[in-house]
Structure formats: structure tokens, C-alpha cells
Design a protein around this motif. Structure first.
Motif, PDB file in Angstrom:
ATOM      1  N   GLY A  23       0.806  -1.220   0.000  1.00  0.00           N
ATOM      2  CA  GLY A  23       0.000   0.000   0.000  1.00  0.00           C
ATOM      3  C   GLY A  23       0.842   1.274   0.000  1.00  0.00           C
ATOM      4  O   GLY A  23       1.916   1.321   0.615  1.00  0.00           O
ATOM      5  N   LEU A  24       0.365   2.283  -0.731  1.00  0.00           N
ATOM      6  CA  LEU A  24       1.134   3.523  -0.851  1.00  0.00           C
ATOM      7  C   LEU A  24       1.358   4.198   0.507  1.00  0.00           C
ATOM      8  O   LEU A  24       2.451   4.654   0.807  1.00  0.00           O
ATOM      9  CB  LEU A  24       0.396   4.503  -1.785  1.00  0.00           C
ATOM     10  N   VAL A  25       0.311   4.251   1.331  1.00  0.00           N
ATOM     11  CA  VAL A  25       0.432   4.924   2.637  1.00  0.00           C
ATOM     12  C   VAL A  25       1.342   4.125   3.555  1.00  0.00           C
ATOM     13  O   VAL A  25       2.283   4.661   4.154  1.00  0.00           O
ATOM     14  CB  VAL A  25      -0.951   5.124   3.276  1.00  0.00           C
ATOM     15  N   ASN A  26       1.063   2.807   3.612  1.00  0.00           N
ATOM     16  CA  ASN A  26       1.916   1.992   4.477  1.00  0.00           C
ATOM     17  C   ASN A  26       3.371   1.990   4.010  1.00  0.00           C
ATOM     18  O   ASN A  26       4.291   1.861   4.812  1.00  0.00           O
ATOM     19  CB  ASN A  26       1.387   0.561   4.535  1.00  0.00           C
ATOM     20  N   GLY A  27       3.556   2.147   2.707  1.00  0.00           N
ATOM     21  CA  GLY A  27       4.897   2.187   2.132  1.00  0.00           C
ATOM     22  C   GLY A  27       5.746   3.323   2.720  1.00  0.00           C
ATOM     23  O   GLY A  27       6.964   3.200   2.832  1.00  0.00           O
TER      24      GLY A  27
END
Ligand code: PHE
Length: 342
Positions: free
Chosen positions: A39-43
Motif C-alpha cells: 500500500g502507498l500509505v503503508n509504504g
């Protein structure tokens, strides 16, 4: 801290979320941003290592805020999509109660069955039991025990379908009389409906037709009992005021034997087409059970006597419903059968 990165993700999310999305597209969107692995945010969390120690707290807060924001938006979208999908389903499944209903065709019983039921009901009301025999009989039950031995001329009255020397298609339900009298001691009061077979074929005869046999055996039974019972029977079947008339006849298994006529129920006895101007219609054969038949079944004719009758179902149906060809009763043409619902 690189706030621009957060903003970029927000902006990307806004653009992607602009399209109308269904639940499964929203699910994909959620994965793209919040998936634990890709995921982009978790990344963003992976970048924590490269953040200077004093900025780590602020960075972490920023990621969490972004996460909450994405989550909130996703939830709103999901709610909306769910509501829309439900609405769509309601509309799709809506029933238009103004559409004309599919017509259900109601059948009715075959005229033969109607007549059979009527007769059974009348006799059941007089205390008769039902006995249904087999369509394949032995020569003994169909003829010999009924006082019609091998060389008896009365055998010519009925053109028999023999299966072997011994077995045949029963030509009359009278065969059932013997079975009943062998199995049961008097008092006997039975009605035996069933199909019978004769090599006979014209407008009023069919190789297969149906009969109804009646048999009463007890002490002191006479021909008067037969006529009394038949009077009640014909009035119930054809209507009040119908009378019976007995004419002498011959059957090997009854003595005396009679042919029973009813006063014409179409013209009341004045004479019409149905009764061929005579005022009377032949309806059945009957008689007092021959002593020899009782003896053949082990019933003492000095103690007991009885009467028997045999009635043709198709014949009654034809008379009652004005059918002029017996074939109409076997062709199953609904245009004919639909008209007869008694
Ligand atoms: N079995 C006879 C027939 O088929 C009818 C009948 C039955 C006559 C009983 C007398 C008694 O013609």
C-alpha cells in the motif's frame, strides 16, 4: 520534513476516487493505499529509517493522519456505493403487479373417471366395498368358474384376447366375483371397477373399455333386492323420476338373468333420438348368482343367495354426456374433454 510526499498521495487519491466506483473497485483502491505490504500509505513507513531522529515523531504522525484521512474517505465511498447497489437491486427485482397474470389452465377429470367416481360414491353410500382385480386373468376365473366351461356356447358372446391357452385379458369384471367369494365368506357386498378387453371395434365398442361389477351375497337375497337397489342407483345417477325395467336375458353365471333398462332421462319416456323412440335405454346386465357359481367358490347355495350386475362405464358416460362415438373417450382431445365437467 517532506510534506510534499503526503500531499502527492492525497492528490492522487482524490483523483482516483473521483470516478464512480462500485464496491469491488473501492476494495481495489483500499488495497492500493492501505495494504500492509504494497500500500502507498503503508509504504511511507519504510522511509522511517531515512528520517532524522528528531523528525521521526512528526513523520509518523503525518503518516497516521494520512491513513485516517484515506480510511475516512474510503468508508464514505463504501457506504455510498453500498446504498446505490442496494437501490439498484431493489429496482431490478421490482415486481410489476399490473402485468396481466399468466393464465393457469385447470384440467378436469376424464368423463370415464367422473362416471366411475359417481357410481363408486353411490354404492359406497350403500355400504359396498371396492375390489380391484387384475387385467390378466386365467381362463378359469374369467370363464370356467363363472359356469362357462370350455365348450360352452356363451364363450362366443365375448371375443377373447388369449395370451396363452391358460391366460387371457379379462373380458369382464365378473372374474372378480370368483376371487372375492373364494377369499371371503358371506355377507359379501363389493363393487369392482376395472378395464376389460374384447376383440370388438365400432362406434359404440372399443377393444378396451371399463366395467363396474357389483356382487351381493347373503342369506335370503332375491331379484327384488336387486331391482330395489337399482332403482335407488339410477335415480342418483340419472336423476329423480328415472325408473328401471327388467327384461329376461341370459348369462351363464346368473339364473335368472336380466337386462336392465332405465326410462329415458332425456325425454322422460316419451320417445326421442337417445332412446330411439322406445322411451327406454339399456343400461346393464344382471341376475341372481347361479347356484353353480356359489358352489364353485365353496358357498352353500342352500344357505346363501346373491345378485350380481355389470355396468359399462363408457356406455353410461356416452349416454349421460351425449357422446356418439366411444373413440372420443379414448382420443384425449381436450376440446372434447373440456366440455364435460360434472
Ligand atoms: N359380465 C356381464 C357382461 O360383461 C355383465 C354381467 C355382470 C351380467 C354380472 C350379470 C351379472 O356382459
Amino acid at each position: 520534513m517532506d510534506r510534499a510526499k503526503f500531499e502527492a498521495i492525497r492528490e492522487q487519491f482524490r483523483t482516483e476516487a473521483k470516478e464512480r466506483m462500485d464496491s469491488s473497485a473501492i476494495y481495489e483502491l483500499r488495497k492500493r493505499y492501505l495494504d500492509r505490504k504494497g500500500g502507498l500509505v503503508n509504504g511511507l513507513m519504510k522511509e522511517m529509517r531515512n528520517i532524522p531522529a528528531e523528525e521521526k515523531a512528526e513523520f509518523g504522525q503525518g503518516v497516521n493522519q494520512l491513513k485516517d484521512w484515506v480510511l475516512e474517505n474510503l468508508q464514505k465511498m463504501e457506504e455510498k456505493a453500498r446504498a446505490q447497489e442496494l437501490q439498484h437491486r431493489y429496482e431490478k427485482e421490482k415486481i410489476d403487479i399490473t402485468i396481466p397474470a399468466v393464465k393457469i389452465r385447470r384440467g378436469n377429470l376424464h368423463p370415464n373417471t367422473q362416471v366411475k367416481n359417481q357410481i363408486v360414491n353411490i354404492f359406497a353410500g350403500m355400504g359396498f366395498d371396492i375390489y380391484e382385480g387384475a387385467e390378466i386373468e386365467t381362463d378359469y376365473y374369467n370363464f370356467t368358474a363363472l359356469n362357462t366351461p370350455q365348450d360352452h356356447p356363451a364363450r362366443d358372446m365375448q371375443d377373447t384376447f388369449y395370451l396363452t391357452d391358460e391366460f387371457l385379458l379379462r373380458t369382464q369384471t365378473s372374474a372378480g366375483q370368483i376371487h372375492v367369494m373364494e377369499a371371503k365368506k358371506p355377507p359379501i357386498k363389493i363393487l369392482s371397477p376395472g378395464k376389460v378387453f374384447r376383440s370388438d371395434d365400432d362406434a359404440t365398442h372399443s377393444p378396451m373399455f371399463s366395467q363396474m361389477e357389483g356382487l351381493v351375497v347373503d342369506k335370503g337375497i332375491t331379484l327384488c333386492d336387486l331391482q330395489g337397489m337399482l332403482d335407488v342407483f339410477v335415480q342418483k345417477l340419472f336423476g329423480e323420476g328415472v325408473r328401471t325395467r327388467l327384461r329376461p336375458s341370459y348369462f351363464p353365471f346368473t339364473e335368472p338373468s336380466v337386462e336392465v333398462d332405465v326410462s329415458c332421462f332425456a325425454c322422460g319416456g316419451k320417445g326421442c333420438r337417445l332412446c330411439k323412440g322406445t322411451g327406454w335405454i339399456e343400461i346393464l346386465g344382471a341376475g341372481v348368482v347361479n347356484r353353480k357359481v356359489l358352489e364353485n367358490c365353496g358357498i352353500d347355495p342352500e344357505v346363501y343367495s346373491g345378485f350380481a350386475f355389470g355396468i359399462g362405464i363408457e356406455r353410461v358416460a356416452m349416454l349421460k354426456y351425449g357422446i356418439n362415438n366411444i373413440k372420443l373417450l379414448f382420443e384425449s382431445d381436450l376440446r372434447v374433454l373440456d366440455q364435460i365437467n360434472d
